[in-house]
Design an enzyme around this catalytic site. Structure first.
Site, PDB file in Angstrom:
ATOM      1  N   LYS A  36      62.905 103.491 150.655  1.00 48.33           N
ATOM      2  CA  LYS A  36      63.273 102.949 151.968  1.00 48.33           C
ATOM      3  C   LYS A  36      62.522 103.652 153.103  1.00 48.33           C
ATOM      4  O   LYS A  36      62.141 103.003 154.081  1.00 48.33           O
ATOM      5  CB  LYS A  36      64.784 103.025 152.193  1.00 48.33           C
ATOM      6  CG  LYS A  36      65.352 104.420 152.362  1.00 48.33           C
ATOM      7  CD  LYS A  36      66.839 104.365 152.615  1.00 48.33           C
ATOM      8  CE  LYS A  36      67.444 105.747 152.709  1.00 48.33           C
ATOM      9  NZ  LYS A  36      66.988 106.508 153.865  1.00 48.33           N
ATOM     10  N   THR A  37      62.305 104.969 152.993  1.00 47.96           N
ATOM     11  CA  THR A  37      61.569 105.676 154.051  1.00 47.96           C
ATOM     12  C   THR A  37      60.133 105.162 154.127  1.00 47.96           C
ATOM     13  O   THR A  37      59.577 104.994 155.223  1.00 47.96           O
ATOM     14  CB  THR A  37      61.581 107.203 153.797  1.00 47.96           C
ATOM     15  OG1 THR A  37      62.930 107.639 153.670  1.00 47.96           O
ATOM     16  CG2 THR A  37      60.917 107.949 154.938  1.00 47.96           C
ATOM     17  N   ASP A 226      68.311 103.556 160.147  1.00 46.90           N
ATOM     18  CA  ASP A 226      68.350 103.999 158.751  1.00 46.90           C
ATOM     19  C   ASP A 226      69.799 104.321 158.372  1.00 46.90           C
ATOM     20  O   ASP A 226      70.620 104.632 159.239  1.00 46.90           O
ATOM     21  CB  ASP A 226      67.460 105.244 158.619  1.00 46.90           C
ATOM     22  CG  ASP A 226      67.227 105.641 157.177  1.00 46.90           C
ATOM     23  OD1 ASP A 226      67.492 104.826 156.273  1.00 46.90           O
ATOM     24  OD2 ASP A 226      66.767 106.777 156.946  1.00 46.90           O
ATOM     25  N   GLU A 227      70.119 104.277 157.092  1.00 50.08           N
ATOM     26  CA  GLU A 227      71.458 104.625 156.585  1.00 50.08           C
ATOM     27  C   GLU A 227      72.557 103.880 157.343  1.00 50.08           C
ATOM     28  O   GLU A 227      73.563 104.455 157.769  1.00 50.08           O
ATOM     29  CB  GLU A 227      71.696 106.146 156.694  1.00 50.08           C
ATOM     30  CG  GLU A 227      70.633 107.002 156.022  1.00 50.08           C
ATOM     31  CD  GLU A 227      70.725 107.029 154.507  1.00 50.08           C
ATOM     32  OE1 GLU A 227      71.461 106.201 153.938  1.00 50.08           O
ATOM     33  OE2 GLU A 227      70.037 107.863 153.892  1.00 50.08           O
ATOM     34  N   GLN A 257      76.096 103.528 148.658  1.00 54.27           N
ATOM     35  CA  GLN A 257      76.028 104.950 149.016  1.00 54.27           C
ATOM     36  C   GLN A 257      76.817 105.253 150.290  1.00 54.27           C
ATOM     37  O   GLN A 257      76.557 106.238 150.977  1.00 54.27           O
ATOM     38  CB  GLN A 257      74.566 105.379 149.184  1.00 54.27           C
ATOM     39  CG  GLN A 257      73.758 105.277 147.896  1.00 54.27           C
ATOM     40  CD  GLN A 257      72.347 105.817 148.049  1.00 54.27           C
ATOM     41  OE1 GLN A 257      72.142 107.012 148.239  1.00 54.27           O
ATOM     42  NE2 GLN A 257      71.372 104.938 147.970  1.00 54.27           N
ATOM     43  N   ARG A 612      70.761 111.394 142.248  1.00 52.16           N
ATOM     44  CA  ARG A 612      69.937 112.483 142.793  1.00 52.16           C
ATOM     45  C   ARG A 612      69.012 113.048 141.713  1.00 52.16           C
ATOM     46  O   ARG A 612      68.038 113.733 142.023  1.00 52.16           O
ATOM     47  CB  ARG A 612      70.798 113.644 143.321  1.00 52.16           C
ATOM     48  CG  ARG A 612      71.796 113.358 144.428  1.00 52.16           C
ATOM     49  CD  ARG A 612      71.218 112.632 145.587  1.00 52.16           C
ATOM     50  NE  ARG A 612      71.407 111.205 145.455  1.00 52.16           N
ATOM     51  CZ  ARG A 612      70.747 110.285 146.138  1.00 52.16           C
ATOM     52  NH1 ARG A 612      69.819 110.637 146.990  1.00 52.16           N
ATOM     53  NH2 ARG A 612      70.984 108.995 145.979  1.00 52.16           N
TER      54      ARG A 612
END
Length: 763
Positions: A36-37, A226-227, A257, A612
């Site tokens: 996504k980044t 973002d997020e 998430q 993770r």
């Protein structure tokens, strides 16, 4: 060079679609590890490269300073590779730092002075306690932290004290509203804002001054968030306000998430995006580039049990990798020993370095036993989320001197340092100054000066107060005249703080001196990075916005330990998630809740922890864990049971209790909830043999001694506990005041009680 070809050349079809979509509302559903980044930075570079908007006409908001800096670095690199020159500062910020930039320009419109202070959580709590004292509210009956939490909750909903009073739903009790009102008055007097105020005051500014809102709406022609699944209500309102005019809003997030409801995050913001923007385009990023296929498939199987989610499925082209290791241990000490020894063995075999390993847990309290075992075999570790550097006593003292140097109205800073180092100004004197300030509606600094002029104290006390006032006036002058790096040295020298520590030759004093040296390093680094912008104000501002993850030094060669909540956004080759037991993870609070929403958030937390890991993942649990001095026997977490068996290898080091066959222990019974004995070939035969050794004819272990045979509570008796409900006594031990019973409750959890204190009731 064709800009579009350049920014999309290494993207998959979904990523490319998102980067090419510039106009109108866009929802990017980005699964864990799906890049996504990369998409955000390339999309921003595409907007700039195509000349659709200037660099400072794009607002990009994320949740940590670390993420913002990484994004900024990546965009500068992409643009440099394209040959584009950037001469303006990019607006890539956290929500809070964006609001600080706005408020620095316009705070005077809200009747604040330009150099406002920012209170951290402990400063805020001190202010609330001060207010409670003035209102004669007993801290034992009404804990200050409860008021702090409710005030924060109100601000996250965008509600002022007046708004709460007008609200027909009675969201807060009258006493909280009273404290909230008085707290706001004191904060205004101190010319300071708390963390929630940064958002709340920006929201008020935009509502009160439509022209200013319009100016920012026209300035930011494109907005990226973002997020987005982590936004709370006030953040949602700010985004809606800014995007209302042009609707060029791109939000990126993953509802799977969303793990921060406890701090106000509302999953509905992302789930309902298409209701807010019916014309929105939706792009799904479902390919995971981070983890092995076994990890991705296992995590996907777990999260599919949630109902509050969009229709997407994470997949990967990575190879299968190792099976996920599920490990059962007798207790939390054995669990910690297993983790420590596994790490040491793998390091000895050449599998990575210490900083490739991470240990995640549900609660901070779990870290103690793990720390002990890591120390025992000399494994270096760092704890993320413990006492943060900027919250240490000596650092807060220095920061308070700096704050008071530019904001004399900051009473909390003054109270902290008026007698640090000791200068003979006692508690009673400080209370009298505070009382005089309240009576005359003055700041404590002005009150201290006027009290000296009015001779309210004896000559000795007056002299001490006057010397402190003169010292602060001198520092206030130096704050203007000297650069930040020089000013810090002046504060250390003129306050004699460092001299006092050097006189104390204890190891604690030496550690505090080292921390002050580290603060000097931090200031020097800040000055190097910011150049002319490195002012005292900007340093205090950035320091106030630092989070646990921002301060994580990933170059340090040590095992990383943190709660699952902090782990979000990070990744490691080797990950241990410990304590996977019912009532711990998922937490007992989520299980006690009426609906499934809390359990679903716990499941999302498990999903975050699992994803993770890049190469290897361990999930561990203990059959017995001591909680508040009580031995608790909780079954393995449902999240382990939700993983298909072909993705895991199960091993146990725990002895099966003799009652397992009667109650179908999940670890040993092939018909149990954990599934058949095909949990890993290495342990299958051993587990089978153990199961066969416990047939239905075997009785419970007899823990009773002769003195307890006439006890009022006996095996098999049905009892009720005020917290845990109904259960059956399966074992007793001890006698007299030490008589204990072990009770199995309806959810299969086993808890041991000292009868004298347990408040059990026979049923």
């Amino acid at each position: 060079m064709d800009v579009l070809d350049f920014v999309t050349k290494n993207l998959n079809p979904s990523q490319k679609d998102a980067v090419e979509t510039l106009e109108g509302p866009l929802l990017i559903l980005a699964g864990a590890g799906s890049g996504k980044t990369r998409v955000l930075t390339h999309r921003m570079a595409n907007i700039i490269g195509q000349g659709v908007a200037a660099p400072d006409e794009i607002l990009c908001v994320t949740f940590t300073n670390k993420a913002a800096k990484e994004m900024e670095h990546r965009i500068y690199k992409i643009l440099a590779d394209m040959g584009a020159k950037i001469h303006t500062q990019l607006w890539i910020n956290t929500f809070h730092s964006f609001c600080v930039r706005v408020l620095r320009q316009h705070i005077t419109l809200l009747d604040y002075k330009p150099f406002f202070g920012i209170y951290d959580s402990s400063d805020q709590l001190s202010q609330i306690k001060k207010v409670m004292t003035a209102l004669d509210i007993n801290d034992k009956m009404y804990p200050a932290k409860s008021f702090q939490s409710r005030i924060s909750q109100a601000k996250m909903l965008g509600l002022t004290p007046e708004g709460l009073e007008k609200n027909s739903r009675r969201l807060m009790d009258a006493k909280t509203v009273e404290v909230y009102k008085a707290y706001e008055k004191e904060m205004k007097k101190a010319n300071s804002l708390d963390f929630d105020d940064l958002l709340m005051k920006t929201y008020e500014l935009f509502r009160m001054y439509p022209d200013i809102l319009k100016m920012y709406q026209e300035k930011f022609r494109f907005i990226m968030v973002d997020e987005y699944q982590d936004t709370n209500h006030i953040q949602y309102l700010l985004v809606q306000m800014l995007a209302k005019a042009h609707r060029n809003l791109c939000v990126v997030g993953d509802e799977d998430q969303s793990i921060y409801s406890w701090r106000g995050a509302d999953i509905k913001n992302i789930l309902d995006f298409e209701k807010d923007f019916p014309e929105a385009k939706v792009v799904k990023l479902e390919e995971n580039y981070r983890s092995t296929a076994n990890i991705v498939n296992a995590a996907t199987a777990v999260i599919k049990n949630n109902s509050q989610r969009k229709d997407k499925t994470l997949f990967t082209s990575n190879n299968p990798g190792d099976l996920i290791q599920v490990r059962e241990e007798k207790n939390e000490y054995d669990e910690a020993r297993f983790v420590a020894k596994t790490i040491q063995t793998m390091i000895n075999e050449g599998e990575g370095s210490y900083n490739d390993y991470a240990i995640f847990y549900r609660t901070n309290a779990q870290s103690r036993v793990l720390e002990e075992q890591l120390r025992t075999i000399a494994i270096p570790y760092r704890l993320v989320g413990g006492v943060r550097f900027y919250e240490r006593m000596e650092i807060k003292d220095m920061i308070s001197y700096m704050k008071l140097s530019i904001n004399p109205a900051d009473d909390i800073a003054l109270k902290r340092i008026i007698n640090v180092p000791a200068r003979g100004i006692g508690k009673t004197t400080v209370e009298k100054i505070e009382e005089y300030a309240a009576q005359n509606n003055l700041s404590m600094f002005v009150a201290a000066e006027k009290a000296c002029e009015a001779r309210l104290f004896n000559a000795g006390t007056t002299g001490k107060i006057r010397r402190f006032v003169d010292l602060m006036k001198e520092l206030q002058g130096h704050a203007v005249d000297f650069k930040l790096v020089e000013f810090y040295g002046i504060v250390l020298d003129r306050t004699e703080y460092l001299m006092a520590l050097k006189k104390d030759e204890s190891p604690e004093a030496q550690a505090r001196i080292e921390n002050l040296e580290e603060l000097d390093n931090a200031i020097a680094q800040f000055a190097k990075e910011r150049g002319e912008e490195a002012t005292l104000t900007s340093f205090l501002e950035e320091m106030a916005l630092v989070s646990d993850v921002d301060s994580l030094d990933q170059e340090q060669n040590s095992v990383t330990m943190m709660t699952l909540h902090i782990s979000k956004g990070l990744e490691y080759p080797y990950v241990f998630v410990v304590g996977l037991e019912e009532n711990l993870f998922p937490s007992s609070r989520s299980l006690d809740a009426d609906g499934e929403e809390d359990v679903e958030e716990e499941r999302r937390l498990a999903y975050v922890g699992m994803t993770r890991a890049r190469q290897k993942l361990w999930l561990t649990y203990a059959k017995m864990r001591r909680v508040w001095g009580q031995e608790q026997f909780n079954p393995p977490s449902r999240f382990i049971k939700e993983i298909p068996q072909n993705f895991i290898e199960f091993k146990t080091a725990a002895e099966g209790p003799r009652f397992v066959s009667r109650y179908g222990s999940s670890s040993y019974d092939s018909d149990s909830e954990l599934g058949s004995p095909r949990w890993g070939s290495a342990s299958t035969d051993r587990n089978k043999a153990r199961r066969e050794s416990f047939d239905d004819s075997q009785s419970f272990p007899d823990y009773e001694n002769e003195g307890s045979t006439q006890a009022p509570y006996t095996k098999g008796m049905r009892v009720r506990h005020p917290t845990f409900g109904a259960g059956t006594i399966y074992a007793t031990e001890g006698a007299g005041e030490n008589f204990k019973v072990s009770v199995m409750f309806t959810d299969n959890t086993v808890k041991k009680f000292v009868v004298k204190y347990a408040r059990l009731e026979r049923i």
